[in-house]
Structure formats: C-alpha cells, structure tokens
Enzyme design. Structure first.
Site, PDB file in Angstrom:
ATOM      1  N   LYS A  46       8.784  13.782  36.887  1.00  0.00           N
ATOM      2  CA  LYS A  46       7.557  12.977  36.848  1.00  0.00           C
ATOM      3  C   LYS A  46       6.655  13.264  38.048  1.00  0.00           C
ATOM      4  CE  LYS A  46       8.482   8.783  37.259  1.00  0.00           C
ATOM      5  NZ  LYS A  46       8.409   7.461  37.850  1.00  0.00           N
ATOM      6  N   ARG A  88       6.306  -2.130  35.264  1.00  0.00           N
ATOM      7  CA  ARG A  88       7.744  -2.069  34.961  1.00  0.00           C
ATOM      8  C   ARG A  88       8.154  -3.116  33.916  1.00  0.00           C
ATOM      9  NH1 ARG A  88      10.865   0.975  38.474  1.00  0.00           N
ATOM     10  NH2 ARG A  88       9.842   1.694  40.376  1.00  0.00           N
ATOM     11  N   ARG A 120      20.062  18.660  42.959  1.00  0.00           N
ATOM     12  CA  ARG A 120      19.043  18.239  43.927  1.00  0.00           C
ATOM     13  C   ARG A 120      19.678  17.526  45.113  1.00  0.00           C
ATOM     14  NH1 ARG A 120      14.327  14.118  42.078  1.00  0.00           N
ATOM     15  NH2 ARG A 120      15.939  12.542  42.514  1.00  0.00           N
ATOM     16  N   ARG A 150      19.989  12.601  49.500  1.00  0.00           N
ATOM     17  CA  ARG A 150      19.992  11.264  48.925  1.00  0.00           C
ATOM     18  C   ARG A 150      21.364  10.961  48.330  1.00  0.00           C
ATOM     19  NH1 ARG A 150      14.781   9.980  45.252  1.00  0.00           N
ATOM     20  NH2 ARG A 150      16.293   8.357  44.659  1.00  0.00           N
ATOM     21  N   ARG A 177      21.240   4.235  37.181  1.00  0.00           N
ATOM     22  CA  ARG A 177      19.782   4.294  37.275  1.00  0.00           C
ATOM     23  C   ARG A 177      19.174   4.562  35.900  1.00  0.00           C
ATOM     24  NH1 ARG A 177      19.547   8.792  41.691  1.00  0.00           N
ATOM     25  NH2 ARG A 177      17.268   8.737  41.448  1.00  0.00           N
TER      26      ARG A 177
END
Length: 368
Positions: free
Chosen positions: A192, A267, A306, A312, A324
C-alpha cells in the site's frame, strides 16, 4: 472557465459583488474615521486593486501607503512571511487601517501586527476584502470584513496563481471538479505504501497517512497532538473528531493537490461517514476506495523476508502477522459494505511486480 499555467479556475465572484462589498467597508470605516485623517496601508502585491477601488469609495480626507509581504509560492503558503517593503515613515500618532486582500491562515496578519506594534501609531485596525473565517486561527481581531468566503483557492482582483490572474476584474476559484480522492486499503505487506508513492506522483495527489499525521502532531506539540497524546497516555482511543481535525488541517495545508490518498483512515463505518461529512463541507468527496488484495501465505512470506532487514518484531513472527491480518479483516468488512453501498469499492490484485500492480490501480483511477 479560465486556465492559468497548469490549473483551471471557474467563475466565483462578479465585479459588482466585489465593488458592493468595498462600498460597504468604506461606509463602515468612514463612520469611525471621517472626522480625522486616517492612513490606509495596503498590503502588496495582492491588495493593489482593492486599495484603488476602496479609495474611490472613501470620500473623506485620508493618506495612503503600502507594505509588501510574501508567504505564497504557487498555490501553497510557505509558512514563512517575508517583509519586502517595510512600514512607512512618519506614522507616529496616526490612525492606521491596514487593507488586506485576503485573511486565511493568519500568518501574514501576525507579521503585520508585529510590524505595527513596534511603532507609535495612535491605533491600527485590520480591514480585509476576503475573509476565510473557517481557516483563520482567530488570534487577532478583524475589524472590517468585505466578504466571508470558504477556504477555496482564488485568483483575480489582485490575487494570483504564480503571478498570473492579478489583472482579472472578477474572482475565480480553483476548479476541483476533476479532483480525485481515494481511500487505500491493504493488509500489511500488500504494498500500500509503495503504491501510494507512485499514485501521488502520477496524479499530483497528497498522501495522508494517519500514522504519520499523528506522529507529526505529537512530535511538534501541536494543540491536536497534545490532545491526542492525552488520550493515548490514559490508554484511551483517540476520538474520531480529533483525527478528523488532524486530517482537515492536512487537507487545508495542501490546496494545490489534485486530490488526496487517505491511508489508515477510515477504519470504521462511523469514521467513513465522518470523513464523508468533512469532505462534503469542502465541496469534495471520496471518489473510490481501493483494496489491494493478496493471498495471506504470500504476504506472510513477504513480511518475514522484510523483517530480516526492517528490524520490526511484528514482521518476524508469523503468528503476530496472521493476527494483524485477522484484525484487518474484521475492520475492513464493514467498510467494504459501506463503500459498496455507494458504488465506490474496488478490489485490485496486489500480487505481481510493482509496475504491474500500479497499472491495475491506474486502470481504475483513470475511469473516475
């Protein structure tokens, strides 16, 4: 419709409307100052036509001078106000009325107040032909107003777009009929953020990431940032109206954009409705919502890869990644129904090369 440089502008205010507003202002100011000789100070460059017609309408003794300030480049305020022509000499003991073409953010007005507060004038007041009350911060009193107008970018009657349009006798506003406003959805790893960068360059859109906006406001200690932090520190959700106010500020800071990409908001269906209401107040709307769809297993592999370089922790644990995804599915479902009802929901395959996915998105946007 007229074209100045690369932008189109549509008629907004007739010359007769402007002159009536100026005559009204001249009458109001004359009631207060006809028994003395005020000094009218025009703010260049934009106010030269206003000052000329105002003086024709003001039928009592007066003096006139000018200052010159600058804070705009193109359609956007730089946020830095430069003094290019200082206050006139020999103004001690005089009543000064500043003649502004337009008051919007209040930055130029703040500089004017600073300039004249350092002089020994009897008093000074502010008169503006155009007043964007929705945008003005209200720090200083506006004593005389010609026309209260919405926060649209205008040209003509002294106002310009990159120095063109000042000589127009009427006022035109930026045509936003072709504005494209998008809501971009996508699970973590769907690309995105990458696609938003390509789309904003191709279509001159402003990418508004809610996360980035929150971080900016809290880092810089803005009033909205402090308010949001007060909720976060208590462990509470930030109310929708605070988020909307932040988005509103971002939209108003970018009048040159041909549209906006909203990322991370809305959201919920309630937030989507609040966003619609806000945009409607600006004569804007969401044109389309686009969801980048991808197989969960492909995205898990992508995020784990990634995570090797991003550092992360939530990109390094498959169970966290899938949690998630579950959260995304729960939140997106009601939004999908909300926008499908409006005929604005689109789904795009997010798997493939970056250019390939971009072309799929553009195929939808080009039809809007």
């Amino acid at each position: 419709m007229i074209k100045l440089h690369d932008k189109f502008f549509k008629p907004y205010l007739k010359e007769e409307q402007i002159l009536r507003a100026i005559e009204k202002m001249a009458t109001e100011i004359a009631k207060d100052y006809k028994d003395e000789t005020p000094l009218f100070v025009g703010v260049l460059n934009g106010a030269f036509m206003f000052v000329s017609d105002f003086l024709k309408a003001y039928q009592y003794p007066c003096e006139v001078s000018f200052v010159r300030l600058s804070s705009y480049q193109g359609l956007t305020s730089t946020g830095i106000v430069e003094t290019l022509l200082d206050v006139p000499e020999e103004i001690e003991g005089k009543s000064v009325i500043i003649l502004e073409d337009v008051v919007d953010t209040g930055r130029t007005l703040k500089q004017l107040v600073h300039l004249f507060s350092q002089t020994n004038v009897k008093e000074f007041k502010i008169a503006t032909l155009f007043y964007k009350s929705d945008m003005y911060n209200g720090e200083y009193a506006i004593d005389y107003v010609g026309l209260d107008i919405p926060n649209n970018f205008i040209v003509g009657y002294g106002l310009d777009y990159n120095e063109q349009g000042r000589n127009l006798r009427e006022v035109y506003q930026l045509n936003q009929a072709d504005m494209i406003n998008l809501v971009l959805f996508g699970k973590p790893g769907a690309g995105k953020g990458t696609q938003a960068q390509f789309l904003k360059e191709k279509y001159n859109l402003k990418h508004i990431s809610t996360g980035d906006v929150f971080r900016y406001n809290m880092k810089n200690g803005t009033e909205l940032g402090k308010l949001a932090k007060s909720y976060i520190d208590k462990g509470d959700l930030v109310p929708d109206e605070v988020t909307i106010d932040m988005l509103k500020a971002e939209v108003e800071k970018n009048p040159e954009a041909a549209g906006f990409i909203f990322d991370g908001f809305p959201r919920t269906a309630a937030q989507a409705e609040a966003l619609d209401n806000f945009l409607e107040s600006k004569d804007m709307k969401i044109n389309a919502t686009i969801a980048l769809e991808a197989d969960d297993d492909v995205l898990v592999a992508r995020l784990l890869e990634r995570g090797k370089s991003s550092g992360r922790s939530d990109d390094q644990d498959e169970s966290k990644i899938r949690n998630r995804f579950d959260e995304y599915n729960q939140k997106t479902a009601p939004l999908k129904a909300f926008y499908e009802k409006q005929g604005k929901f689109h789904s795009v395959n997010g798997i493939g090369g970056i250019q390939e996915v971009t072309e799929r998105l553009c195929a939808i946007i080009d039809t809007l």
